[in-house]
Design a protein around this motif. Structure first.
Motif, mmCIF file in Angstrom:
data_model
loop_
_atom_site.group_PDB
_atom_site.id
_atom_site.type_symbol
_atom_site.label_atom_id
_atom_site.label_comp_id
_atom_site.label_asym_id
_atom_site.label_seq_id
_atom_site.Cartn_x
_atom_site.Cartn_y
_atom_site.Cartn_z
ATOM 1 N N ASN A 159 1.856 -5.824 -0.976
ATOM 2 C CA ASN A 159 1.997 -4.399 -1.302
ATOM 3 C C ASN A 159 1.886 -4.165 -2.790
ATOM 4 O O ASN A 159 1.240 -3.199 -3.240
ATOM 5 N N GLU A 160 2.539 -5.041 -3.605
ATOM 6 C CA GLU A 160 2.502 -4.846 -5.051
ATOM 7 C C GLU A 160 1.077 -4.982 -5.575
ATOM 8 O O GLU A 160 0.651 -4.243 -6.453
ATOM 9 N N ARG A 161 0.359 -5.918 -5.071
ATOM 10 C CA ARG A 161 -1.011 -6.119 -5.564
ATOM 11 C C ARG A 161 -1.942 -5.017 -5.073
ATOM 12 O O ARG A 161 -2.910 -4.664 -5.742
ATOM 13 N N LYS B 275 0.561 -3.096 -8.978
ATOM 14 C CA LYS B 275 1.809 -3.210 -9.702
ATOM 15 C C LYS B 275 2.047 -4.674 -10.052
ATOM 16 O O LYS B 275 1.590 -5.569 -9.358
ATOM 17 N N SER B 276 2.779 -4.837 -11.111
ATOM 18 C CA SER B 276 3.100 -6.193 -11.545
ATOM 19 C C SER B 276 4.553 -6.471 -11.240
ATOM 20 O O SER B 276 5.438 -5.720 -11.665
ATOM 21 N N ILE B 277 4.769 -7.512 -10.465
ATOM 22 C CA ILE B 277 6.118 -7.911 -10.111
ATOM 23 C C ILE B 277 6.229 -9.419 -10.284
ATOM 24 O O ILE B 277 5.318 -10.188 -9.958
#
Length: 763
Positions: A719-721, A725-727
């Motif tokens: 989901n982040e990618r 988004k960077s997590i």
């Protein structure tokens, strides 16, 4: 006293009337149970039975077998002292003992008392004392008081030729007038005989003759050793040779003389090899220089004009140049120890060729070599070898060969002679007993007369054999089984009548003794055996065959022997051996075993199939369960309407899984979540929790929690990618309930094969 006088007179008369007889003495040292022999009879099979003061003895020509009383044997006879005996009308034995007569049953080896009337008849027929007994081979058996004597006629089919006794015969020759010439090593004479082998006269040659050859116009050439080659001027055709004229041609020791198509003589010499006499009938014949070789023994000139010379150092072969014999070239054929098809032995004694072009070489110690003329004259000759280890030949020491026809060779050895068929590998042997007791053959070639009679030379004289004695068969000894031993235990009695041997299931070893019934001369009888369709064993004097570890079934054992002269005779004894099986070796036991094996594999297959099916169901349940957890953990999706896939899960198991799922969903980010709390949520114990999870979805509670967290981590990364988004890995670890990012990374890599930072997925 009268008894001893009778025996002495019989010996005197026997000695005077029968010259060639041999006496053999038998007593308790020879195997008899007693020296006191009361009677001798011969049964219908040819066996000799001796009534002794210590039981019955039966003799097969080799051994005495004792038959005596045994405890509980069922016999009615009172003791073993048998004082007389005779054959009964039904071929059993009537035995007289203690004033009573008993019948010995040869079939059952048991005694029974005869009726009184039969006893009176038997007592009248039995004599008080026996003096002699003549068996069916005309052997005479006599009582001596301390055993028995056997007097046998010495019979040798070979008949000595007059005036040759004790002389080493070197050469035999039949001239065109059918006169026999015999040369010996002891003197310088040639003995000449007519067709009836009556001595005509003895002519003095002046040297010891080794070979004789007759050319045209009745010229005779003699090769001497020593003395060279001599020519005897025409011998008159009359019976008597009054005088003759001789001419010395050469002085070399001459072994053989042969003539080519042009009438030239080729001469094998000892020192100078092969030579040629181009003009043997000239007034002054000439001799060529040596063509090569040394110690040459035999010459063969083929119809094609090829010449083959054999000696102690191999072969010389060449093609005779008919126009100019001096241009004849010879090639040496030697032994190659690394080539099994080369000449086996360079010491060659004789050569013959059949009408098909096959050439046979008699070697001094390694049998016979065979080769075609074309192959011999090729670049690489390849020989076929016959010797006593790979063929039916009984000896490989060959002195000479005589070709009887295209299928039979007469092979003369040291002390025996063989008729050998190389195409079928069949040999008829004639041992020295056929010729004389001390026979040793000379090197001279035997001569076959027009009527089939054979003349041969030995180191002690010349002999002839009539064709009917040579090729016919006289006494054929019957072949009997004499003793049987099963599993090392001897049979109850010798000389079984039945030709069938039955072995119980626990009896798998049997030894069978046998004998050819020649009561006169059996020292040189040979035996061979054949089991079912296997090849015949190598002939030997062994009279016993042992079979071990026999499988259940029926076996046919064939036994054959030679006669006393070493010739195979038609006396084959067939023995049937039946081995009974154990119950587990029967066909029905084997069938049951096969069915059990099939059933075993069917059960194993079904079990494996069921296990695989169960694992598949558990795997599908686990996948569905994890998918349900994944759907619940999707932030963008509502979980209110999500229903867990039921599949084949029971309602009570579905309630159980829902409780576990609810706990995992609530505590997926809780690093303090544990199995005990999960068990409490499901209202069960820790062990029951793991057992029920393993039976439903195939994994433990701890592994389920880890799989759920790893799946949640993968979803977060995806989901982040997707949203760019960077997590960090540490943040994801904390969200999944891990306090140590490194440990989380190891668990993630173990699950998906890559580190969290490298994880990608396709949806």
């Amino acid at each position: 006293m009268k008894r001893y006088i009778t025996v002495i007179l019989f010996f005197i008369l026997t000695s005077c009337s029968i010259i060639a007889r041999e006496a053999v003495y038998y007593d308790d040292h020879s195997g008899m149970s007693s020296n006191k022999v009361a009677a001798v009879v011969q049964d219908r099979r040819g066996l000799l039975w001796f009534a002794t003061w210590n039981g019955l003895n039966v003799y097969d020509g080799y051994n005495f077998y004792r038959i005596k009383l045994k405890p509980g044997d069922g016999s009615t006879i009172k003791n073993d002292h048998i004082s007389n005996m005779m054959l009964s009308p039904d071929s059993n034995l009537w035995c007289y003992t203690e004033d009573e007569v008993y019948e010995f049953d040869i079939n059952t080896h048991s005694f029974r008392k005869l009726p009184l009337a039969t006893q009176k008849l038997a007592k009248k027929k039995m004599g008080k004392y026996w003096h002699k007994f003549v068996d069916r081979q005309d052997n005479i058996w006599m009582s001596y008081g301390k055993g028995v004597y056997k007097v046998s006629m010495e019979h040798h089919p070979a008949i000595p030729i007059k005036e040759t006794s004790g002389l080493h015969t070197r050469s035999l020759f039949i001239d065109r007038n059918d006169r026999l010439w015999i040369c010996t090593r002891e003197d310088e004479n040639v003995r000449i005989y007519d067709k009836k082998l009556q001595l005509l006269n003895i002519i003095h040659i002046g040297c010891k003759v080794y070979s004789i050859f007759q050319g045209k116009k009745d010229f005779v050439f003699v090769g001497c050793k020593p003395g060279g080659l001599k020519r005897i001027l025409p011998i008159p055709s009359g019976e008597k040779i009054v005088s003759f004229k001789e001419l010395q041609i050469c002085n070399n020791d001459v072994y053989d003389i042969q003539r080519d198509k042009a009438g030239r003589l080729w001469i094998a010499t000892f020192d100078e090899g092969i030579k040629c006499c181009p003009n043997p009938y000239a007034e002054h014949p000439t001799i060529s220089p040596s063509f090569g070789g040394s110690r040459m023994r035999k010459i063969l000139i083929t119809p094609r004009g090829n010449i083959i010379v054999a000696g102690s150092k191999g072969l010389l072969i060449g093609t005779i140049d008919n126009k100019d014999y001096t241009k004849t070239k010879f090639r040496r054929i030697s032994r190659d120890g690394n080539d099994p098809r080369s000449l086996v032995n360079e010491a060659i004694m004789d050569i013959v060729q059949d009408s098909q072009g096959m050439i046979y070489f008699a070697t001094e110690s390694t049998g016979i070599d065979m080769i075609s003329e074309d192959r011999l004259f090729s670049k690489k000759p390849e020989f076929t070898h016959f010797y006593d280890d790979n063929s039916s030949l009984t000896s490989d020491f060959c002195r000479s060969l005589t070709l009887l026809n295209d299928t039979t060779l007469m092979v003369v050895c040291d002390n025996n002679m063989m008729l050998f068929n190389p195409k079928k590998d069949v040999t008829t042997n004639y041992n020295h007993i056929f010729w004389n007791d001390t026979c040793h053959f000379a090197e001279g070639k035997p001569i076959v007369m027009d009527n089939g009679d054979v003349i041969f030379g030995t180191e002690t004289g010349a002999y002839y054999v009539k064709s009917q004695s040579m090729y016919g068969r006289g006494y054929i000894p019957p072949l009997l089984v004499t003793y049987i031993s099963i599993n090392g235990k001897d049979s109850e009695h010798p000389m079984p009548l039945s030709d069938t041997i039955r072995l119980a299931p626990y009896e798998r070893n049997v030894s069978i003794k046998f004998a050819a019934l020649d009561l006169g001369e059996n020292r040189h009888i040979m035996y061979r055996t054949q089991l079912d369709q296997s090849p015949w064993t190598k002939p030997s004097r062994d009279r016993e065959v042992s079979l071990f570890d026999l499988e259940p079934g029926t076996y046919e054992l064939r036994i054959q022997s030679t006669d006393r002269y070493g010739r195979w005779v038609n006396n084959i004894c067939n023995v049937t051996i039946i081995v009974e099986p154990h119950w587990y070796e029967t066909w029905w036991a084997m069938l049951v075993g096969i069915l059990l094996i099939i059933a075993f594999f069917v059960i194993v297959g079904q079990t494996l199939w069921y296990i695989r099916k169960l694992k598949r169901q558990r795997h599908e349940a686990l996948e569905n369960y994890l998918a349900l957890l994944d759907q619940k953990n999707r932030p963008q999706q509502s979980t209110e309407n999500v229903v867990a896939p039921s599949g084949n899960i029971k309602p009570e198991d579905q309630w159980f899984l829902d409780k576990i799922r609810h706990y995992i969903e609530e505590n997926i980010s809780n690093n303090a979540a544990n199995i005990d709390e999960m068990a409490a949520e499901a209202a069960t114990s820790r062990s029951t929790l793991n057992r029920r999870l393993n039976s439903i979805i195939g994994i433990t509670a701890a592994q389920l929690l880890i799989d759920a967290r790893m799946q949640y981590a993968a979803r977060l990364l995806t989901n982040e990618r997707r949203e760019n988004k960077s997590i960090s890995v540490a943040d994801i670890a904390f969200k999944c309930g891990y306090t140590d990012p490194k440990y989380f990374s190891r668990c993630f890599k173990q699950k998906y094969g890559v580190a969290p930072s490298d994880y990608t997925t396709k949806e």
